[in-house]
Enzyme design. Sequence first.
Site, PDB file in Angstrom:
ATOM      1  N   CYS A 198      46.796  -4.707 -49.871  1.00  0.00           N
ATOM      2  CA  CYS A 198      46.491  -4.667 -48.427  1.00  0.00           C
ATOM      3  C   CYS A 198      45.272  -4.892 -48.131  1.00  0.00           C
ATOM      4  O   CYS A 198      44.645  -5.235 -47.134  1.00  0.00           O
ATOM      5  CB  CYS A 198      47.306  -3.501 -47.859  1.00  0.00           C
ATOM      6  N   GLU A 216      51.540   2.553 -42.960  1.00  0.00           N
ATOM      7  CA  GLU A 216      50.241   2.061 -43.798  1.00  0.00           C
ATOM      8  C   GLU A 216      50.600   0.523 -43.888  1.00  0.00           C
ATOM      9  O   GLU A 216      51.623   0.042 -44.570  1.00  0.00           O
ATOM     10  CB  GLU A 216      49.856   2.534 -44.894  1.00  0.00           C
TER      11      GLU A 216
HETATM   12  P1  NAD Z   1      57.469  -5.325 -47.264  1.00  0.00           P
HETATM   13  O1  NAD Z   1      57.420  -4.849 -45.887  1.00  0.00           O
HETATM   14  O2  NAD Z   1      58.396  -6.490 -47.532  1.00  0.00           O
HETATM   15  O3  NAD Z   1      58.302  -3.954 -48.109  1.00  0.00           O
HETATM   16  C1  NAD Z   1      57.978  -2.684 -48.026  1.00  0.00           C
HETATM   17  C2  NAD Z   1      58.860  -1.806 -48.303  1.00  0.00           C
HETATM   18  O4  NAD Z   1      59.886  -1.930 -47.391  1.00  0.00           O
HETATM   19  C3  NAD Z   1      59.786  -2.101 -49.494  1.00  0.00           C
HETATM   20  O5  NAD Z   1      60.261  -1.000 -50.194  1.00  0.00           O
HETATM   21  C4  NAD Z   1      61.024  -2.794 -49.028  1.00  0.00           C
HETATM   22  O6  NAD Z   1      62.281  -2.635 -49.771  1.00  0.00           O
HETATM   23  C5  NAD Z   1      61.274  -2.260 -47.707  1.00  0.00           C
HETATM   24  N1  NAD Z   1      62.308  -2.536 -46.669  1.00  0.00           N
HETATM   25  C6  NAD Z   1      62.307  -4.101 -46.520  1.00  0.00           C
HETATM   26  N2  NAD Z   1      63.100  -4.255 -45.391  1.00  0.00           N
HETATM   27  C7  NAD Z   1      63.465  -3.016 -44.859  1.00  0.00           C
HETATM   28  C8  NAD Z   1      63.903  -2.415 -43.647  1.00  0.00           C
HETATM   29  N3  NAD Z   1      64.905  -3.363 -42.800  1.00  0.00           N
HETATM   30  N4  NAD Z   1      63.997  -1.224 -43.594  1.00  0.00           N
HETATM   31  C9  NAD Z   1      63.540  -0.219 -44.367  1.00  0.00           C
HETATM   32  N5  NAD Z   1      62.659  -0.654 -45.260  1.00  0.00           N
HETATM   33  C10 NAD Z   1      62.676  -1.995 -45.678  1.00  0.00           C
HETATM   34  O7  NAD Z   1      56.313  -5.386 -47.997  1.00  0.00           O
HETATM   35  P2  NAD Z   1      55.997  -5.877 -49.379  1.00  0.00           P
HETATM   36  O8  NAD Z   1      56.237  -7.239 -49.539  1.00  0.00           O
HETATM   37  O9  NAD Z   1      56.773  -5.026 -50.287  1.00  0.00           O
HETATM   38  O10 NAD Z   1      54.421  -5.459 -49.633  1.00  0.00           O
HETATM   39  C11 NAD Z   1      53.411  -6.260 -49.047  1.00  0.00           C
HETATM   40  C12 NAD Z   1      52.944  -5.605 -47.895  1.00  0.00           C
HETATM   41  O11 NAD Z   1      52.700  -4.320 -47.723  1.00  0.00           O
HETATM   42  C13 NAD Z   1      51.613  -6.319 -47.340  1.00  0.00           C
HETATM   43  O12 NAD Z   1      51.831  -6.751 -45.983  1.00  0.00           O
HETATM   44  C14 NAD Z   1      50.566  -5.603 -47.437  1.00  0.00           C
HETATM   45  O13 NAD Z   1      49.466  -5.512 -46.613  1.00  0.00           O
HETATM   46  C15 NAD Z   1      51.646  -4.085 -47.302  1.00  0.00           C
HETATM   47  N6  NAD Z   1      50.608  -2.978 -47.914  1.00  0.00           N
HETATM   48  C16 NAD Z   1      50.160  -2.119 -47.090  1.00  0.00           C
HETATM   49  C17 NAD Z   1      49.368  -0.964 -47.713  1.00  0.00           C
HETATM   50  C18 NAD Z   1      48.564   0.170 -46.748  1.00  0.00           C
HETATM   51  O14 NAD Z   1      48.105   1.307 -47.467  1.00  0.00           O
HETATM   52  N7  NAD Z   1      48.248  -0.248 -45.491  1.00  0.00           N
HETATM   53  C19 NAD Z   1      49.333  -0.635 -49.077  1.00  0.00           C
HETATM   54  C20 NAD Z   1      50.147  -1.738 -49.855  1.00  0.00           C
HETATM   55  C21 NAD Z   1      50.805  -2.967 -49.083  1.00  0.00           C
END
Ligand code: NAD
Length: 497
Positions: A299, A265
């Site tokens: 998101c 997602e």
């Molecule tokens: P992010 O991708 O930076 O982080 C998301 C998660 O991934 C965090 O827990 C982070 O610690 C982890 N992460 C970071 N690097 C990683 C790696 N190398 N390996 C594994 N995990 C890792 O996103 P964010 O800044 O926390 O959230 C914002 C983003 O999330 C936006 O792009 C938003 O659109 C998206 N989002 C999508 C949905 C959906 O349902 N489609 C819902 C909420 C947020």
Amino acid sequence: MSQQATAQGPADFSVDADWDAMFVDGEWRRAADRDRTDVTNPATGEVITQVPEALEPDVDEAYEAAVEAQREWANTSPAERAKVVREAARLLDEHAEDVREWIAVETGGTKPKQDIEHGGAVTFVYDAAQFAFRSSGKHNRSKIPGKDNVIKKEPAGVVGVITPWNVPLKLSIRVVAPAIALGNAVVLNPASPTPVTGGLIIANLFEEAGLPEGVLNVVPGSGSVAGDRVSSHPASDVVAFTGSTDVGRMVAKNAIDHFALPALELGGNNPHVVLEDADLDGAVDAGIFGTFWHQGQVCISINRHLVHESIYDEYAERLAERAASLPIGDPRDDENVIGPIINESQRDQIIEYIERTVEEGATLETGGDHDGLFVEPTVLTDVTNDMTAACNEHFGPVAPIIPFSSDDEAVEIANDTEYGLSGSVHSGDAFRAEAVADRIDTGMIHINDQPVNAEPAAPFGGMKSSGVGRYNSDWIIDELTEPKWMSFQREPRSYHF
Ligand code: NAD
């Protein structure tokens, strides 16, 4: 490292309880000498608690516990599994006051965010409890005489879950609760800014609800260490990731490397399309909520307003007036609608996007400034789709308004993005709105509403770079189970040789 395991979790769900632990194999593991992360209230800068940083060996132990516990859990009756999940929902409801305070102080969520995140989570967990009974198979006809085909559904096994900081309780529990109800075990890595709301509260709920040890493990820690290990651990069968498209791409590669199913997602760039025959009051009301709920850090929030040129000025004027009047301040004060941005780096990016868009020729109608982590609700006009705040997911309280002159042009602009998550279309003619919505390539689209919607009985997910797979109801049941074909040859079979 001296690791002290203790059966004692946080005494209750309050902000004052001791949350400085990870939850592995049914134990609250505390360690005096390990690295910890400060959890900070974005509204005040105050450190609320610290949590340990899980490292690779912690994640490995969590997977070991999950693999061990999963077999027995899958063999418990659906009634028993449903009972535990229902009890977790009841407890989540009972502890509403504490959980809402956590949403305020850890995520910066004002009252409307607390209402929707907590209330939505309770509803989704109650719904998930029924999945224990709903993961039913099929009995299909065979082309071979005397054969019956039975398709069973088995739990996928161990589900690795990685979630973001914006709506952490809801986004974690929307996977954890279905996974547990269906007989899976879980290793959850919540995002570093929100380890309690996104993880430790959920551990506390399910422990109190009577979930056996090891079925749910919560390992707070950085994405690059703990998250990376959760997604690349060979024992995971599904890696359910919610977050940005760039990280999602890496996580998917890790998962595929050991043939786990990536359920993704990801990001969005959601259009709010207002045709010239729309009810302007309704379109503006929806535009305000869809842009500014939780400061736009969502998101599915409106990233771009696409407005017909004949009503453009009127719409922009009304939107800017309403945006400028939204009360900003500490989320613990119920009067406030706009709270803080989660941290400085997110705030700086939002401000940079606004400034660049103005440099590119947009007009700042209201907002654009900030005080600490509080960013003013911002409305930008004279925007084109290639300007910074329009072509990027800005993830802030920002409304770039783009004019269009025909339905075809609205569709073309709406689709001119790598994302395809959610959207909305406003028109006085529902069939016309439907025709436009049909041509917009998003997984979700809402007529005469705004894009921020999630319902237990509707598929949640995106097209294009916004993800793979769908959450909720039958769609998530499919992602968290494996079909198994079993055939019964009831009569002697005549073989070719
Ligand atoms: P992010 O991708 O930076 O982080 C998301 C998660 O991934 C965090 O827990 C982070 O610690 C982890 N992460 C970071 N690097 C990683 C790696 N190398 N390996 C594994 N995990 C890792 O996103 P964010 O800044 O926390 O959230 C914002 C983003 O999330 C936006 O792009 C938003 O659109 C998206 N989002 C999508 C949905 C959906 O349902 N489609 C819902 C909420 C947020």
